[in-house]
Design a protein around this motif. Sequence first.
Motif, PDB file in Angstrom:
ATOM      1  N   LEU A 166      -3.984   2.053   4.696  1.00 38.49           N
ATOM      2  CA  LEU A 166      -2.590   1.528   4.353  1.00 38.49           C
ATOM      3  C   LEU A 166      -1.978   2.241   3.131  1.00 38.49           C
ATOM      4  CD1 LEU A 166      -3.146  -2.402   4.566  1.00 38.49           C
ATOM      5  CD2 LEU A 166      -2.346  -0.653   6.228  1.00 38.49           C
ATOM      6  N   ASP A 167      -0.858   2.311   2.965  1.00 38.16           N
ATOM      7  CA  ASP A 167      -0.465   3.070   1.621  1.00 38.16           C
ATOM      8  C   ASP A 167      -0.066   1.955   0.382  1.00 38.16           C
ATOM      9  OD1 ASP A 167       2.177   2.016   2.303  1.00 38.16           O
ATOM     10  OD2 ASP A 167       2.728   3.875   3.141  1.00 38.16           O
ATOM     11  N   PRO A 168       0.046   2.464  -0.726  1.00 35.21           N
ATOM     12  CA  PRO A 168       0.474   1.249  -1.765  1.00 35.21           C
ATOM     13  C   PRO A 168       1.819   0.502  -1.300  1.00 35.21           C
ATOM     14  CG  PRO A 168       0.142   3.522  -2.783  1.00 35.21           C
ATOM     15  CD  PRO A 168       0.020   3.740  -1.406  1.00 35.21           C
ATOM     16  N   ALA A 169       2.777   1.052  -0.719  1.00 33.57           N
ATOM     17  CA  ALA A 169       3.757   0.186  -0.358  1.00 33.57           C
ATOM     18  C   ALA A 169       3.315  -1.043   0.450  1.00 33.57           C
ATOM     19  CB  ALA A 169       5.016   1.022   0.298  1.00 33.57           C
ATOM     20  N   GLU A 170       2.599  -0.543   1.538  1.00 30.92           N
ATOM     21  CA  GLU A 170       2.067  -1.679   2.628  1.00 30.92           C
ATOM     22  C   GLU A 170       1.221  -2.647   1.759  1.00 30.92           C
ATOM     23  OE1 GLU A 170       1.724   0.723   6.931  1.00 30.92           O
ATOM     24  OE2 GLU A 170       0.637   1.381   5.179  1.00 30.92           O
TER      25      GLU A 170
ATOM     26  N   ARG B 243     -11.055  -8.086  12.826  1.00 30.14           N
ATOM     27  CA  ARG B 243     -10.385  -6.662  12.713  1.00 30.14           C
ATOM     28  C   ARG B 243      -9.443  -6.988  11.454  1.00 30.14           C
ATOM     29  NH1 ARG B 243     -11.969  -2.191  13.633  1.00 30.14           N
ATOM     30  NH2 ARG B 243     -10.009  -1.317  13.799  1.00 30.14           N
ATOM     31  N   PRO B 244     -10.040  -7.017  10.046  1.00 29.94           N
ATOM     32  CA  PRO B 244      -8.975  -7.012   8.869  1.00 29.94           C
ATOM     33  C   PRO B 244      -7.606  -5.969   9.342  1.00 29.94           C
ATOM     34  CG  PRO B 244     -11.101  -6.813   8.266  1.00 29.94           C
ATOM     35  CD  PRO B 244     -11.352  -6.803   9.737  1.00 29.94           C
ATOM     36  N   ARG B 245      -6.603  -6.241   8.657  1.00 35.93           N
ATOM     37  CA  ARG B 245      -5.429  -5.564   9.074  1.00 35.93           C
ATOM     38  C   ARG B 245      -5.133  -4.114   8.661  1.00 35.93           C
ATOM     39  NH1 ARG B 245      -0.025  -8.488   7.951  1.00 35.93           N
ATOM     40  NH2 ARG B 245       0.724  -6.873   9.323  1.00 35.93           N
ATOM     41  N   GLY B 246      -6.354  -3.772   7.688  1.00 30.41           N
ATOM     42  CA  GLY B 246      -6.184  -2.529   7.266  1.00 30.41           C
ATOM     43  C   GLY B 246      -7.252  -2.254   6.037  1.00 30.41           C
ATOM     44  N   ARG B 247      -7.121  -1.111   5.590  1.00 28.06           N
ATOM     45  CA  ARG B 247      -7.982  -0.690   4.288  1.00 28.06           C
ATOM     46  C   ARG B 247      -7.143   0.344   3.333  1.00 28.06           C
ATOM     47  NH1 ARG B 247     -11.005   4.407   5.664  1.00 28.06           N
ATOM     48  NH2 ARG B 247     -10.060   4.996   8.001  1.00 28.06           N
ATOM     49  N   ALA B 248      -7.846   0.261   2.315  1.00 30.38           N
ATOM     50  CA  ALA B 248      -7.365   1.059   1.325  1.00 30.38           C
ATOM     51  C   ALA B 248      -8.518   1.552   0.140  1.00 30.38           C
ATOM     52  CB  ALA B 248      -6.015   0.656   0.541  1.00 30.38           C
ATOM     53  N   THR B 249      -8.373   2.526  -0.264  1.00 30.61           N
ATOM     54  CA  THR B 249      -9.461   3.287  -1.122  1.00 30.61           C
ATOM     55  C   THR B 249      -8.666   4.302  -2.122  1.00 30.61           C
ATOM     56  OG1 THR B 249      -9.796   5.066   0.355  1.00 30.61           O
ATOM     57  CG2 THR B 249     -11.308   3.326   0.649  1.00 30.61           C
ATOM     58  N   GLY B 250      -9.378   4.251  -3.402  1.00 32.60           N
ATOM     59  CA  GLY B 250      -8.755   5.114  -4.379  1.00 32.60           C
ATOM     60  C   GLY B 250      -8.939   4.247  -5.481  1.00 32.60           C
ATOM     61  N   THR B 251      -8.460   4.834  -6.709  1.00 34.06           N
ATOM     62  CA  THR B 251      -8.066   4.238  -8.058  1.00 34.06           C
ATOM     63  C   THR B 251      -7.136   3.050  -7.766  1.00 34.06           C
ATOM     64  OG1 THR B 251      -6.392   5.741  -8.883  1.00 34.06           O
ATOM     65  CG2 THR B 251      -9.004   6.474  -9.192  1.00 34.06           C
ATOM     66  N   ILE B 252      -7.222   2.243  -8.827  1.00 41.03           N
ATOM     67  CA  ILE B 252      -6.358   1.141  -8.912  1.00 41.03           C
ATOM     68  C   ILE B 252      -4.989   1.497  -9.283  1.00 41.03           C
ATOM     69  CG2 ILE B 252      -5.665  -0.935  -9.958  1.00 41.03           C
ATOM     70  CD1 ILE B 252      -7.781  -1.188  -7.809  1.00 41.03           C
ATOM     71  N   ASP B 253      -4.890   2.645 -10.336  1.00 42.06           N
ATOM     72  CA  ASP B 253      -3.856   2.952 -10.718  1.00 42.06           C
ATOM     73  C   ASP B 253      -2.979   3.626  -9.284  1.00 42.06           C
ATOM     74  OD1 ASP B 253      -3.516   2.435 -13.071  1.00 42.06           O
ATOM     75  OD2 ASP B 253      -4.616   4.160 -13.875  1.00 42.06           O
ATOM     76  N   ALA B 254      -3.621   4.288  -8.580  1.00 42.13           N
ATOM     77  CA  ALA B 254      -3.204   5.178  -7.420  1.00 42.13           C
ATOM     78  C   ALA B 254      -2.712   4.128  -6.379  1.00 42.13           C
ATOM     79  CB  ALA B 254      -4.024   6.056  -6.779  1.00 42.13           C
ATOM     80  N   LEU B 255      -3.157   2.918  -6.202  1.00 46.37           N
ATOM     81  CA  LEU B 255      -2.963   2.138  -5.369  1.00 46.37           C
ATOM     82  C   LEU B 255      -1.741   1.043  -5.811  1.00 46.37           C
ATOM     83  CD1 LEU B 255      -6.517   0.914  -4.153  1.00 46.37           C
ATOM     84  CD2 LEU B 255      -4.942   2.637  -2.832  1.00 46.37           C
ATOM     85  N   ALA B 256      -1.840   0.788  -7.082  1.00 43.09           N
ATOM     86  CA  ALA B 256      -0.663   0.254  -7.506  1.00 43.09           C
ATOM     87  C   ALA B 256       0.764   1.019  -7.535  1.00 43.09           C
ATOM     88  CB  ALA B 256      -1.035   0.009  -9.286  1.00 43.09           C
ATOM     89  N   ASP B 257       0.584   2.307  -7.695  1.00 44.62           N
ATOM     90  CA  ASP B 257       1.760   3.141  -7.602  1.00 44.62           C
ATOM     91  C   ASP B 257       2.916   2.768  -8.336  1.00 44.62           C
ATOM     92  OD1 ASP B 257       2.918   5.312  -6.509  1.00 44.62           O
ATOM     93  OD2 ASP B 257       3.854   4.484  -4.753  1.00 44.62           O
ATOM     94  N   GLY B 258       2.352   2.345  -9.612  1.00 45.33           N
ATOM     95  CA  GLY B 258       3.639   2.092 -10.453  1.00 45.33           C
ATOM     96  C   GLY B 258       3.772   0.625 -10.671  1.00 45.33           C
ATOM     97  N   ARG B 259       3.240  -0.224  -9.768  1.00 46.60           N
ATOM     98  CA  ARG B 259       3.533  -1.751 -10.091  1.00 46.60           C
ATOM     99  C   ARG B 259       2.546  -2.176 -11.108  1.00 46.60           C
ATOM    100  NH1 ARG B 259       5.438  -4.798  -5.276  1.00 46.60           N
ATOM    101  NH2 ARG B 259       3.759  -6.193  -5.857  1.00 46.60           N
TER     102      ARG B 259
END
Length: 451
Positions: free
Chosen positions: A255-259, A334-350
């Motif tokens: 998943l991307d940050p928007a999702e 089956r969880p709906r999705g996954r995301a990895t990376g730094t919290i800053d990157a996943l927040a994407d400005g939020r």
Amino acid sequence: MVNVEVIATEELGDRSYLAHDGSVAVAVDPQRDIDRVEALLSALGLTLELVVETHIHNDYVTGGRQLATRTGARYVVNAEDPVAFDRVPVRAGDEIAVGAMTVRVVATPGHTFTHLSYVISDGDPAAAPAVFTGGSLLYGSVGRTDLVDPARTDELTRAQYHSVRHLAESLPGETAVYPTHGFGSFCSAAPTTGGPSGTIADERARNDAVLEPDEDAFVARLVAGLTAYPAYYAHMAPVNLRGPAPVDLSPLPVLDPAELAARIDAGEWVVDLRDRTAYAAQHLTGSVGIGLGPQFATWLGWVIPWDTPLTLIGESAEQVADAQRQLVRIGIDRPRGRATGTIDALADGRPTRSYPTATFDELRTARGEDPVIVDVRRDDEYAVAHIRGALHIPLPELADRLHELPDRRLWVHCQSAYRASIGASLLDRAGFDVVLVADEFPHAQELGLTD
């Protein structure tokens, strides 16, 4: 002598087994992630001919049916269990030949009404058999008796008493005992004793059901000692009776940050698998922190509203995959999705959030400010000792009791900080000002904070 291979599921406190004669094997109570069993069969060059269930499990989703289907093995379940699939139905006294081995069925009601144990011998009259006792005879203890029908706990406890004594009296002392529960599982009625192995002779010397001559006293003591068990247990037996779907451990969608943001905004659970210190330092607003570790699936399954859409945040794809494996064992497929990376990157400005961590020393210093202390341990733990003036709300009840909490800074603690970290994240998600007491409760006792 029957060869026995142990397949431990330490995260749930359970064991599965492969009993074999060097050529063919019997699988006992296999967990849902059957690739572990298949790998062991391959490594030992064994053919699986029989899969047996000691009972319809309450604490995990079985892998027995899928394992039998994939290998062509016969699948054995008590004839009295109202399952919705084909199996080899067995009753007490039945015997099944498997290679050089004989599997004898013994009725051992107590943990469930239809619980069975299996005595496996290799045909050598001089060799001791092995007995696979599921949730009946454990090392120094027995399986709990309140999971099927709380109104019939007394009846099941009495049945458990007689089942364990029957095994102890009817089998040779050198018989090796192999229980499914008793290694940290909430299916144990009490802590087990004596180490990771045992024989019938050992149990004659240490098991409470054998040593206690007074049935009424045994029943009263066992029932009084029963503590809370995970909420997801309510869903396990129905799944096992229907027949679980095939397990799927393939990677989840990325998943991307928007999702991620959309799912948080929709009220779904986005669970961060990083450790409690990293989560407290910075996390996505609206996420829940449940650090990946041995207790992960137990506590996620206990606190999440069942069937709530779930997304996992991890430091790596491997961490998410480990979480998936734990979750399928309790029916979160089956969880709906996954995301990895730094919290800053996943927040994407939020905006992100954080909260402080503290020790019991710092809590003692803050006592002059009359802090609100929230104890999220179980009722039995609180009854033994608690911090003076603490507000006690067990972690599984926390989300439903937010209205009881004042609009002030909340200091959250438990026994070793793991549950407190989950509680702090839930309170933070609800908008409270929290401090995670990342400390061991015995330290609070040493400081004189407790009654």
